[in-house]
Motif scaffolding. Structure first.
Motif, PDB file in Angstrom:
ATOM      1  N   ALA A 108       1.929  -5.363  -6.544  1.00 16.87           N
ATOM      2  CA  ALA A 108       2.058  -6.816  -6.399  1.00 16.87           C
ATOM      3  C   ALA A 108       1.832  -7.513  -7.740  1.00 16.87           C
ATOM      4  CB  ALA A 108       1.072  -7.334  -5.358  1.00 16.87           C
ATOM      5  N   LEU A 109       0.838  -7.050  -8.491  1.00 14.09           N
ATOM      6  CA  LEU A 109       0.577  -7.653  -9.808  1.00 14.09           C
ATOM      7  C   LEU A 109       1.729  -7.392 -10.771  1.00 14.09           C
ATOM      8  CD1 LEU A 109      -3.230  -6.917 -10.250  1.00 14.09           C
ATOM      9  CD2 LEU A 109      -2.152  -9.127  -9.827  1.00 14.09           C
ATOM     10  N   GLU A 110       2.312  -6.209 -10.703  1.00 15.96           N
ATOM     11  CA  GLU A 110       3.472  -5.915 -11.539  1.00 15.96           C
ATOM     12  C   GLU A 110       4.637  -6.832 -11.194  1.00 15.96           C
ATOM     13  OE1 GLU A 110       4.050  -1.748 -10.827  1.00 15.96           O
ATOM     14  OE2 GLU A 110       2.646  -1.160 -12.413  1.00 15.96           O
ATOM     15  N   ALA A 142      -4.630   3.196  -1.240  1.00 13.23           N
ATOM     16  CA  ALA A 142      -3.337   2.598  -0.901  1.00 13.23           C
ATOM     17  C   ALA A 142      -3.358   1.097  -1.170  1.00 13.23           C
ATOM     18  CB  ALA A 142      -2.987   2.880   0.554  1.00 13.23           C
ATOM     19  N   LEU A 143      -4.464   0.457  -0.825  1.00 10.23           N
ATOM     20  CA  LEU A 143      -4.585  -0.982  -1.084  1.00 10.23           C
ATOM     21  C   LEU A 143      -4.553  -1.272  -2.582  1.00 10.23           C
ATOM     22  CD1 LEU A 143      -7.273  -2.084   1.539  1.00 10.23           C
ATOM     23  CD2 LEU A 143      -4.854  -2.678   1.507  1.00 10.23           C
ATOM     24  N   GLN A 144      -5.246  -0.455  -3.358  1.00 12.19           N
ATOM     25  CA  GLN A 144      -5.243  -0.644  -4.805  1.00 12.19           C
ATOM     26  C   GLN A 144      -3.833  -0.455  -5.385  1.00 12.19           C
ATOM     27  OE1 GLN A 144      -7.603  -1.812  -6.704  1.00 12.19           O
ATOM     28  NE2 GLN A 144      -9.064  -1.912  -5.014  1.00 12.19           N
ATOM     29  N   GLU A 145      -3.129   0.549  -4.877  1.00 14.90           N
ATOM     30  CA  GLU A 145      -1.766   0.771  -5.339  1.00 14.90           C
ATOM     31  C   GLU A 145      -0.873  -0.413  -4.988  1.00 14.90           C
ATOM     32  OE1 GLU A 145      -0.467   4.499  -3.738  1.00 14.90           O
ATOM     33  OE2 GLU A 145      -1.750   5.669  -5.086  1.00 14.90           O
ATOM     34  N   GLU A 146      -1.044  -0.961  -3.802  1.00 12.34           N
ATOM     35  CA  GLU A 146      -0.267  -2.129  -3.396  1.00 12.34           C
ATOM     36  C   GLU A 146      -0.609  -3.336  -4.262  1.00 12.34           C
ATOM     37  OE1 GLU A 146       2.309  -2.424  -1.278  1.00 12.34           O
ATOM     38  OE2 GLU A 146       2.147  -0.250  -1.163  1.00 12.34           O
TER      39      GLU A 146
END
Length: 184
Positions: A97-99, A89-93
């Motif tokens: 955020a980077l997008e 979930a953190l990686q997806e967030e």
């Protein structure tokens, strides 16, 4: 609890698939992505986000469909621990955020280029205005100088030049006259 597809989850909570996807984007609901790329939602997540689920529907949808038996050994899906889900979930967030950062940087570049173009146009206009004002100032100065120069006004009187009595003559007159005293 069990992992269910987006369609099944929508049926369980009596919402549309679009609503579930929107809630996933907002962070109200979390999804789990399987190795094969399928998206699943944990029924505990559904209960947390939308309230308790009906008991009879949970029992029907409780299990993930079993893989078909083939002669080759079936792939075992890795068991996900809660810490793995949190990390995922953190990686997806972070990806989201980077997008957003990339999108904002692109927007910033576009606005910066637009402002730069506008400022260059204003600078060109300013330079043209300065040149126009300089030419008008030069014209006004020329007009002022021409007004300060006295002008000869035509009159009815005619003026004649009479030699002065001092005896001063021009150089040419002295050279060309044979008798300097004859003129007097």
């Amino acid at each position: 609890m069990a992992l269910v597809s987006i369609s099944d989850a929508a049926k369980l909570v009596r919402k549309t698939r679009a609503t579930l996807y929107r809630d996933i984007e907002k962070g109200v609901l979390t999804k789990t992505v399987l190795q094969d790329g399928d998206i699943r939602i944990d029924t505990t997540e559904l209960a947390r986000a939308y309230g308790p689920l009906p008991k009879e529907e949970v029992a029907v949808q409780k299990t993930v469909p079993a893989p078909k038996k083939t002669e080759a050994a079936p792939k075992k899906l890795p068991v996900r621990t809660p810490s793995d889900k949190i990390k995922m979930a953190l990686q997806e967030e972070r990806i989201k955020a980077l997008e957003r950062v990339v999108a904002l940087e692109a927007e910033l570049r576009r606005v910066k280029d637009q402002v730069t173009t506008e400022l260059r146009a204003r600078l060109t206009e300013k330079d043209q205005l300065i040149k126009t004002l300089e030419s008008k100032i030069l014209f006004l100065e020329f007009d002022k100088q021409t007004q300060d120069v006295p002008t000869l006004q035509a009159t009815d009187q005619t003026y004649t030049h009479e030699p002065s009595d001092s005896g001063r003559r021009g150089w040419w007159k002295r050279v060309l006259q044979k008798n300097p005293n004859a003129h007097k």
